[in-house]
Motif scaffolding. Structure first.
Motif, PDB file in Angstrom:
ATOM      1  N   ALA A 159      18.850  -5.779  24.612  1.00 63.63           N
ATOM      2  CA  ALA A 159      17.406  -5.756  24.368  1.00 63.63           C
ATOM      3  C   ALA A 159      17.114  -6.015  22.897  1.00 63.63           C
ATOM      4  CB  ALA A 159      16.816  -4.428  24.818  1.00 63.63           C
ATOM      5  N   GLN A 160      17.904  -5.446  21.986  1.00 59.65           N
ATOM      6  CA  GLN A 160      17.718  -5.676  20.550  1.00 59.65           C
ATOM      7  C   GLN A 160      17.932  -7.147  20.209  1.00 59.65           C
ATOM      8  OE1 GLN A 160      20.393  -3.036  18.565  1.00 59.65           O
ATOM      9  NE2 GLN A 160      18.974  -1.297  18.602  1.00 59.65           N
ATOM     10  N   ASN A 161      18.977  -7.712  20.779  1.00 56.83           N
ATOM     11  CA  ASN A 161      19.268  -9.130  20.514  1.00 56.83           C
ATOM     12  C   ASN A 161      18.143 -10.016  21.025  1.00 56.83           C
ATOM     13  OD1 ASN A 161      21.665  -8.539  19.276  1.00 56.83           O
ATOM     14  ND2 ASN A 161      22.939  -9.003  21.059  1.00 56.83           N
ATOM     15  N   GLN A 162      17.601  -9.682  22.192  1.00 53.67           N
ATOM     16  CA  GLN A 162      16.520 -10.490  22.739  1.00 53.67           C
ATOM     17  C   GLN A 162      15.249 -10.342  21.903  1.00 53.67           C
ATOM     18  OE1 GLN A 162      16.265  -9.231  26.825  1.00 53.67           O
ATOM     19  NE2 GLN A 162      17.914 -10.598  27.501  1.00 53.67           N
ATOM     20  N   SER A 163      14.939  -9.123  21.447  1.00 53.40           N
ATOM     21  CA  SER A 163      13.723  -8.935  20.648  1.00 53.40           C
ATOM     22  C   SER A 163      13.901  -9.538  19.265  1.00 53.40           C
ATOM     23  CB  SER A 163      13.343  -7.457  20.564  1.00 53.40           C
ATOM     24  OG  SER A 163      14.318  -6.741  19.820  1.00 53.40           O
ATOM     25  N   ALA A 164      15.116  -9.443  18.745  1.00 50.42           N
ATOM     26  CA  ALA A 164      15.360 -10.050  17.428  1.00 50.42           C
ATOM     27  C   ALA A 164      15.250 -11.563  17.529  1.00 50.42           C
ATOM     28  CB  ALA A 164      16.741  -9.657  16.910  1.00 50.42           C
ATOM     29  N   ALA A 165      15.726 -12.122  18.598  1.00 52.06           N
ATOM     30  CA  ALA A 165      15.647 -13.572  18.780  1.00 52.06           C
ATOM     31  C   ALA A 165      14.196 -14.004  18.951  1.00 52.06           C
ATOM     32  CB  ALA A 165      16.469 -13.988  19.987  1.00 52.06           C
TER      33      ALA A 165
END
Length: 152
Positions: A126-132
């Motif tokens: 989820a962090q990777n998706q929101s950061a992206a």
């Protein structure tokens, strides 16, 4: 005239309302081999003082006091052995139950850890998706002007 053959038999069982252990021998001219209970054509065991015929095992069984005493002793030994085996089986069953409890606890603990790892992986995902999603996209062209020429 035909020759008459004598057939020998014993009675072991109830006949005419009366119990007989090994009554005989009797002789007859009739064929007794197919008569069955309580007629026995097998010769009794000469080593037994008292006996009866076991129609299941098809043999004479010693019914003397000594034989019955030995039978009682054999039963006592068998009961003692069964009790001993039962106690040792109970102990081994207790040990198996403890091992099973430990294994169950380990499985539960590993399932909890797997669940925690999944949660952490989902959080990282989820962090990777929101950061992206929040990062600006890199320009595909260079927008800074190029200076032509040499040194200035």
């Amino acid at each position: 005239m035909a020759e008459l053959n004598e057939n020998t038999f014993w009675i072991s069982g109830i006949i005419n309302g009366e119990y007989r252990e090994c009554d005989g021998p009797y002789t007859t001219t009739k064929d007794m081999s197919d008569k069955g209970y309580p007629y026995v054509t097998k010769t009794p065991n000469p080593n037994f003082t008292h006996q009866k015929y076991d129609y299941t095992a098809h043999e004479w069984v010693d019914t003397s006091d000594d034989a019955l005493l030995h039978t009682v002793e054999d039963v006592k030994e068998a009961v003692t052995e069964l009790k001993s085996n039962s106690q040792s089986n109970t102990q081994s069953n207790d040990q198996l139950d403890k091992k099973l409890d430990k294994l169950t606890t380990l499985v539960i603990m590993s399932n909890v850890q797997v669940g925690e790892i999944r949660k952490e992986l989902q959080a990282v995902k989820a962090q990777n998706q929101s950061a992206a999603a929040t990062q600006p996209t890199e320009p595909t062209q260079n927008t800074t002007p190029e200076v032509e020429g040499g040194n200035k």
